[in-house]
Design an enzyme around this catalytic site. Sequence first.
Site, PDB file in Angstrom:
ATOM      1  N   LYS A   1      43.474  37.744  40.327  1.00  0.00           N
ATOM      2  CA  LYS A   1      42.887  39.071  40.108  1.00  0.00           C
ATOM      3  C   LYS A   1      43.731  40.196  40.692  1.00  0.00           C
ATOM      4  CE  LYS A   1      38.259  37.832  38.819  1.00  0.00           C
ATOM      5  NZ  LYS A   1      36.870  37.631  39.152  1.00  0.00           N
TER       6      LYS A   1
ATOM      7  N   ARG B   1      36.261  29.353  40.859  1.00  0.00           N
ATOM      8  CA  ARG B   1      36.605  29.560  39.443  1.00  0.00           C
ATOM      9  C   ARG B   1      38.078  29.956  39.376  1.00  0.00           C
ATOM     10  NH1 ARG B   1      37.111  33.604  35.760  1.00  0.00           N
ATOM     11  NH2 ARG B   1      36.253  33.230  33.686  1.00  0.00           N
TER      12      ARG B   1
END
Length: 280
Positions: A223, A258
């Site tokens: 991210k 995840r």
Amino acid sequence: MADLIWRCGTRILDLSRPIVMGVLNVTPDSFSDGGLYSDPISAFQRARAMLKEGAVILDIGGESTRPGAAPVDASEQIARVRPILAGLALDGAVTSVDTRSAEVAAACVEAGASIINDVAGFREPAMVDVAAGCDAGVVVMHMLGEPGSMQDEPVYDDVVAEVTRYLKGAALRLRDAGVARERIAVDPGIGFGKTLEHNLALIAGLDRIAALGYPVVVGVSRKRFIGAITGVTEPAERLGGSVAGAVCAAERGASVLRVHDVASTVQALAVASAILRERA
Ligand code: HH2
């Protein structure tokens, strides 16, 4: 949390050690793997490779939720993800559908998905109805606003307290609607309406979210905040930062990580868990 389990349809996942949820985006525009797995053959190959590498769950999405992404209508999402989910269900894989649409969630559970992963946190009553009408596991994620605008100056007084309160309330609404407690997992939604400081505070404060008693899912993989810390602009090159984030999240109480890079994360979590058990 040694006895934590997560009931997902007919599957009961043992969360006494952290497990990995592999990301498979069947989209043209996801922020790190967009366009790579748009055709079913490459999607299946990627899915099977992640299972081999140690993923326990495969999270499959047909709509990108990156900041500013264009919404994808339900029929298009279903066309993208249902064949993959149905094929993987025949293989016996535990799959999750990553969607904010009740229509997509219902179609995918029918096709064999074991989990509904809603980045909008089951704020839509129709999503709660789908969850209540099936026995799939659910991931209740916190997102401030909508993907189109969520990164426009997000503000919190106390991000950990506010996200924890939101997740507690959303989980209670699901339970009131008839979703059993052991089907529910919660997720602070790293990057969804959060600044770098908010993301760091949430990872550092995950123990407060884990204290709600639900399994905690965390997605830090590749991210933007990792790029902000390290200066690495290409998402696929953020492996080191992603693995570090996953290990820290697990140490603070996350049960499900995840990730895009399954093998490296599985290996890192195995070593971190062994060391943490020794310390305990
Ligand atoms: N992050 C993304 C998508 N879905 N679901 C949960 N539960 N937690 C997350 O942190 C999360 C999520 C965003 O990542 P990705 O799927 O790789 O990208 P995109 O939304 O662009 O498809």
